[in-house]
Design a protein around this motif. Structure first.
Motif, mmCIF file in Angstrom:
data_model
loop_
_atom_site.group_PDB
_atom_site.id
_atom_site.type_symbol
_atom_site.label_atom_id
_atom_site.label_comp_id
_atom_site.label_asym_id
_atom_site.label_seq_id
_atom_site.Cartn_x
_atom_site.Cartn_y
_atom_site.Cartn_z
ATOM 1 N N ASP A 183 0.802 -1.225 0.000
ATOM 2 C CA ASP A 183 0.000 0.000 0.000
ATOM 3 C C ASP A 183 0.828 1.266 0.000
ATOM 4 O O ASP A 183 0.347 2.326 -0.421
ATOM 5 N N MET A 184 2.088 1.194 0.498
ATOM 6 C CA MET A 184 2.810 2.418 0.793
ATOM 7 C C MET A 184 4.305 2.236 0.597
ATOM 8 O O MET A 184 4.851 1.148 0.799
ATOM 9 N N PHE A 185 4.968 3.336 0.231
ATOM 10 C CA PHE A 185 6.424 3.411 0.244
ATOM 11 C C PHE A 185 6.830 4.289 1.418
ATOM 12 O O PHE A 185 6.309 5.408 1.593
ATOM 13 N N LEU A 186 7.771 3.805 2.238
ATOM 14 C CA LEU A 186 8.234 4.538 3.415
ATOM 15 C C LEU A 186 9.679 4.959 3.230
ATOM 16 O O LEU A 186 10.577 4.119 3.097
ATOM 17 N N LEU A 187 9.928 6.263 3.227
ATOM 18 C CA LEU A 187 11.278 6.824 3.145
ATOM 19 C C LEU A 187 11.868 6.912 4.545
ATOM 20 O O LEU A 187 11.312 7.557 5.429
ATOM 21 N N ASP A 188 13.007 6.295 4.739
ATOM 22 C CA ASP A 188 13.651 6.253 6.049
ATOM 23 C C ASP A 188 14.634 7.415 6.208
ATOM 24 O O ASP A 188 14.555 8.420 5.499
ATOM 25 N N ASP A 189 15.577 7.268 7.106
ATOM 26 C CA ASP A 189 16.527 8.307 7.502
ATOM 27 C C ASP A 189 17.354 8.807 6.308
ATOM 28 O O ASP A 189 17.593 8.088 5.347
ATOM 29 N N GLY A 190 17.804 10.096 6.413
ATOM 30 C CA GLY A 190 18.760 10.633 5.447
ATOM 31 C C GLY A 190 18.206 11.620 4.440
ATOM 32 O O GLY A 190 18.925 12.040 3.534
ATOM 33 N N TRP A 191 16.960 12.059 4.583
ATOM 34 C CA TRP A 191 16.324 12.903 3.563
ATOM 35 C C TRP A 191 16.431 14.396 3.854
ATOM 36 O O TRP A 191 15.997 15.220 3.041
ATOM 37 N N PHE A 192 17.054 14.812 4.955
ATOM 38 C CA PHE A 192 16.938 16.190 5.456
ATOM 39 C C PHE A 192 18.301 16.815 5.742
ATOM 40 O O PHE A 192 19.333 16.151 5.730
ATOM 41 N N ALA A 193 18.250 18.119 6.037
ATOM 42 C CA ALA A 193 19.382 18.942 6.479
ATOM 43 C C ALA A 193 20.253 19.382 5.306
ATOM 44 O O ALA A 193 20.543 18.598 4.397
ATOM 45 N N ASN A 194 20.700 20.655 5.346
ATOM 46 C CA ASN A 194 21.480 21.237 4.253
ATOM 47 C C ASN A 194 22.825 21.790 4.701
ATOM 48 O O ASN A 194 23.851 21.474 4.120
ATOM 49 N N LYS A 195 22.871 22.611 5.728
ATOM 50 C CA LYS A 195 24.157 23.114 6.200
ATOM 51 C C LYS A 195 25.026 21.955 6.663
ATOM 52 O O LYS A 195 26.242 21.926 6.391
ATOM 53 N N TYR A 196 24.410 21.024 7.371
ATOM 54 C CA TYR A 196 25.098 19.807 7.811
ATOM 55 C C TYR A 196 24.296 18.617 7.282
ATOM 56 O O TYR A 196 23.467 18.039 8.000
ATOM 57 N N PRO A 197 24.522 18.235 6.023
ATOM 58 C CA PRO A 197 23.665 17.220 5.381
ATOM 59 C C PRO A 197 23.661 15.900 6.131
ATOM 60 O O PRO A 197 24.678 15.460 6.682
ATOM 61 N N ARG A 198 22.510 15.267 6.127
ATOM 62 C CA ARG A 198 22.333 13.991 6.818
ATOM 63 C C ARG A 198 22.779 12.858 5.896
ATOM 64 O O ARG A 198 21.970 12.162 5.287
ATOM 65 N N ASN A 199 24.090 12.638 5.844
ATOM 66 C CA ASN A 199 24.652 11.549 5.037
ATOM 67 C C ASN A 199 25.144 10.390 5.900
ATOM 68 O O ASN A 199 25.604 9.372 5.382
ATOM 69 N N ASP A 200 25.090 10.577 7.198
ATOM 70 C CA ASP A 200 25.388 9.521 8.166
ATOM 71 C C ASP A 200 24.708 9.923 9.457
ATOM 72 O O ASP A 200 23.941 10.884 9.492
ATOM 73 N N ASP A 201 24.982 9.208 10.555
ATOM 74 C CA ASP A 201 24.272 9.534 11.794
ATOM 75 C C ASP A 201 25.007 10.555 12.653
ATOM 76 O O ASP A 201 24.677 10.743 13.814
ATOM 77 N N LYS A 202 25.969 11.251 12.064
ATOM 78 C CA LYS A 202 26.767 12.208 12.822
ATOM 79 C C LYS A 202 26.298 13.653 12.675
ATOM 80 O O LYS A 202 26.809 14.540 13.369
ATOM 81 N N ALA A 203 25.354 13.908 11.792
ATOM 82 C CA ALA A 203 24.973 15.308 11.534
ATOM 83 C C ALA A 203 23.518 15.388 11.086
ATOM 84 O O ALA A 203 22.930 14.409 10.617
ATOM 85 N N GLY A 204 22.964 16.593 11.244
ATOM 86 C CA GLY A 204 21.688 16.913 10.620
ATOM 87 C C GLY A 204 20.449 16.751 11.471
ATOM 88 O O GLY A 204 19.421 17.381 11.185
ATOM 89 N N LEU A 205 20.487 15.909 12.515
ATOM 90 C CA LEU A 205 19.284 15.736 13.326
ATOM 91 C C LEU A 205 18.879 17.079 13.930
ATOM 92 O O LEU A 205 19.691 17.761 14.564
#
Length: 724
Positions: free
Chosen positions: A351-373
């Motif tokens: 029924d649905m597609f779920l996008l998980d972690d990593g879609w947000f943040a620009n100054k400190y892009p969320r490319n791992d779990d060290k930044a962006g939260l």
């Protein structure tokens, strides 16, 4: 002097005798909880067990017990909400320091009322100290047909100054049996809900947690209590209990000097001497329990029925199957690759597609779990069209769109932390300790509550096509200090959870029909208060199908499988796709797998399993669950679900690690109508495979059974039963 004492004692007895003895009965169809106001004006629990057939028998119950000690103190009552400093020598439910420093409290009966509520009746009993202006209201909600009782307390400060609460249980329950056996559940990341069984003997057993958030990472907030014998599935006297609190909890089990057991559940007061201001009321969490004299199976079904009807968000509604991208992409994706995955979701049939972690943040892009939260704007590089482009792509593909958030947390490497370090739980003047490279926002602060609410609110206002949230919480509270509370640090653990509930309540009020999954680094949040706001929870990050059978077995004792999300993934690729599908299909089905990597045979098997699951959701998600063979008692496991009218059923049977030439017995089903004949068909089979089929009476299936087990590691069978 002796004559004066005798006269004063006589006057005191005469005065207390003027208080009319009153019996208060909290009842379901099968259980009685009976309390009595004695002639001393205080409230005692006099009975908890099978419902008495004659109401008049309740008045014959004795409120005292023989302690076997000196005659002058040989009687002691089971006080319904025992306080510290009194004549009882064991663990109290309430401990507080009055405004003048006195630590002793006595509660006397004032009044009680019972009113009808949805599903049953609520009884509210008001007690008050006769020397200090402190009032306690005990709440008991009895759900008649489901045989479930909720209990909680409200403590009101009517004194002129602050009082300090240092024990504040939700309730206290008393049992009298020859023996007591506790099954509590513990674990860690990827090994949640491991049972531990022990006999309770004199003294105290405590299960608790001190993690603040992600509170159930090591200890789960539920237990089984076997009376006279260890809790068994289909026989014996048992209680299932669980505390509805998304934070630090504590359950005390104390066997006293005469062999009585008191069970005292509530918030853990660790580092939480709570300052309660004049005119304010402290509300404890709900303690939810059910009693059964037919084992834990009946008790579980009672909890499942109750939860679906009265506690779980949208408990009687449907659930969406989904495809999550995390296992296939992790942080490495873009707008185009996600759009392709949405087409995979449509082809799969979910029924649905779920996008998980990593879609947000620009100054400190969320490319791992060290930044962006903390910076919840779409990443311009990955998603130039923002979330809106994703909802449009999902709409074009013909599926719903859901999204992952972790709004209670912040990375130090984020714009939010740079702007508002005062919003973060963090020790002043000390080097911070980072758990998973992040810190916890101070939800005791109303401004932080507004911010966390705005994370969801802004996404939905800007992108009304978002149909689902996965709400994660990956860190316990570390560096424990609230900049907002300042001198009232003892309030932090409690006020944090209340702040979270305030946010969730606001979301539910504004967006009542948006489903959400409760996740916390796996299954570290699994309680019935949170589930008022979430349609389901994530049981574990461990999706190895062998391990999931054990985890789901334990969790489903207390929660309906409608509330338990289970996904097909790449964990343990040595297992067959069929085995992984069959294990995930016994709960709320989802996928977290790269569909493009599958063979054509496995792909078609997944499509077929989704179609079968869609057809059978009313049986699996809303039917009665019967646990047939426990994985903890052998090398196989099995459950079956049966609709309320007993006309449809589904059987799941699993071979774990059978021994060489192990005797394999027929699997006997439960819950069917013995007078009906059922068509039996095996499903979730690859093309060309022939499964078991035939017609059998319910009586045959329950007494003779079917040969569903095999000597093959990691094999499984799913049967669909339809009454003719």
């Amino acid at each position: 002097m002796k004559k004066f004492c005798f006269i004063m004692t006589t006057l005191l007895i005469a005065a207390t005798a003027a208080v009319a003895q009153k019996t208060i009965r909290v009842s379901t169809d099968n259980t009685d909880l009976i309390m009595q106001v004695n002639n001393n004006g205080r409230l005692y629990m006099v009975y908890l067990g099978d419902k008495l057939l004659n109401a008049s028998d309740a008045d014959r119950l004795d409120w005292t017990i023989d302690t076997g000690s000196d005659a002058s103190v040989s009687k002691r009552g089971h006080e319904a909400y025992m306080c510290s400093g009194g004549e009882d020598f064991f663990e109290p439910a309430l401990g507080l320091t009055h405004a003048d420093g006195n630590k002793t409290t006595y509660l006397y009966y004032k009044d009680s009322q019972t009113k009808a509520v949805d599903g049953g009746n609520e009884t509210v009993i008001t007690l008050a100290d006769n020397k200090y202006d402190v009032e306690v209201r005990l709440h008991y909600v009895a759900y008649t047909k489901q045989n479930v009782i909720k209990a909680w307390s409200e403590i009101t400060n009517k004194e002129k100054g602050d009082i300090s609460l240092w024990k504040y249980a939700s309730a206290i329950l008393y049992f009298s049996s020859q023996k007591y056996f506790l099954t509590n559940y513990h674990g860690d990341w990827a090994r949640e809900a491991q049972p531990a069984v022990q006999q309770l003997t004199y003294g105290k057993k405590v299960i608790d947690t001190k993690l603040g958030t992600r509170a159930a990472m090591h200890t789960q907030p539920f237990f089984e209590l076997g009376l006279d014998a260890p809790a068994a599935e289909n026989s014996g006297r048992v209680m299932l209990g669980t505390i509805a609190w998304t934070g630090n909890f504590r359950c005390i089990f104390e066997v006293d000097n005469v062999g009585g057991l008191r069970v005292i559940p509530g918030i853990n007061p660790y580092a939480s001497d709570y300052k309660l201001k004049p005119g304010k009321t402290f509300v404890t969490p709900e303690f939810i329990f059910t009693l059964s004299n037919q084992g834990t199976g009946l008790a579980s079904r009672n909890l499942h029925d109750w939860a679906r009807q009265y506690q779980l968000k949208d408990g009687t509604g449907d659930r969406m199957t989904l495809l999550n991208n995390w296992e296939s992409t992790a942080f490495d994706f873009n707008q185009e690759s996600l759009a392709a995955l949405m087409k995979d979701a449509k082809n799969l049939g979910v029924d649905m597609f779920l996008l998980d972690d990593g879609w947000f943040a620009n100054k400190y892009p969320r490319n791992d779990d060290k930044a962006g939260l903390g910076d919840w704007e779409p990443n311009h590089f990955k998603l130039p069209g923002g979330v809106k482009a994703l909802t449009e792509a999902a709409d074009e593909a013909g599926v719903k769109f859901g999204i992952w958030i972790e709004p209670e947390m912040v990375n130090p490497k984020s714009e939010l932390f740079e702007k508002h370090p005062d919003w973060v739980i963090m020790q002043p003047g000390r080097e911070p300790y980072y758990y998973r490279n992040q810190l916890v926002l101070d939800l005791a602060n109303p401004k932080v509550q507004d911010y966390v609410f705005s994370v969801v609110d802004n996404i939905l206002k800007e992108n009304p096509g978002v149909a689902y949230f996965k709400w994660d919480c990956n860190s316990p509270i570390t560096n424990i200090y609230s900049p907002y509370l300042r001198q009232n640090q003892g309030n932090l653990y409690v006020d944090y959870v209340r702040g979270l509930y305030n946010v969730l309540h606001r979301i539910a009020a504004k967006y009542p029909h948006v489903p959400m999954m409760l996740c916390s680094g796996g299954g570290a949040r699994c309680d019935y208060e949170a589930l008022k706001y979430f349609t389901e929870f994530w049981c574990s990050d461990n999706t190895d199908p062998f391990e999931r059978i054990y985890i789901q077995w334990s969790m489903s004792k207390f929660f309906p499988v409608k509330a338990m999300a289970s996904h097909v993934t790449e964990w343990n690729k040595n297992t067959s796709m069929k085995f992984r599908l069959d294990v995930a299909s016994m709960c709320k089905l989802g996928f977290d797998i790269d569909m493009a990597s599958l063979s054509q045979t496995d792909y078609k098997l997944c499509q077929q399993a989704v179609a079968n699951y869609d057809r059978l959701k009313p049986v699996i998600l809303d039917g009665d669950m019967f646990k047939l063979v426990s994985p903890y008692e052998g090398n196989h496991a099995a459950v079956n679900y049966v609709t309320k009218d007993k006309k449809s059923a589904v059987v799941f049977a699993y071979d774990l690690h059978p021994r060489y030439k192990e005797p394999v017995l027929n699997l006997k089903l439960q819950g069917l109508d013995p007078t009906l004949t059922y068509n039996v068909n095996e499903i979730n089979l690859a093309d060309g495979q022939e499964g078991l089929s035939g017609s059998f009476t319910g009586d045959y299936l329950m007494k003779i059974g079917l040969p569903l087990f095999s000597p093959v590691d990691g094999s499984s069978r799913v049967l669909e039963l339809t009454a003719m």
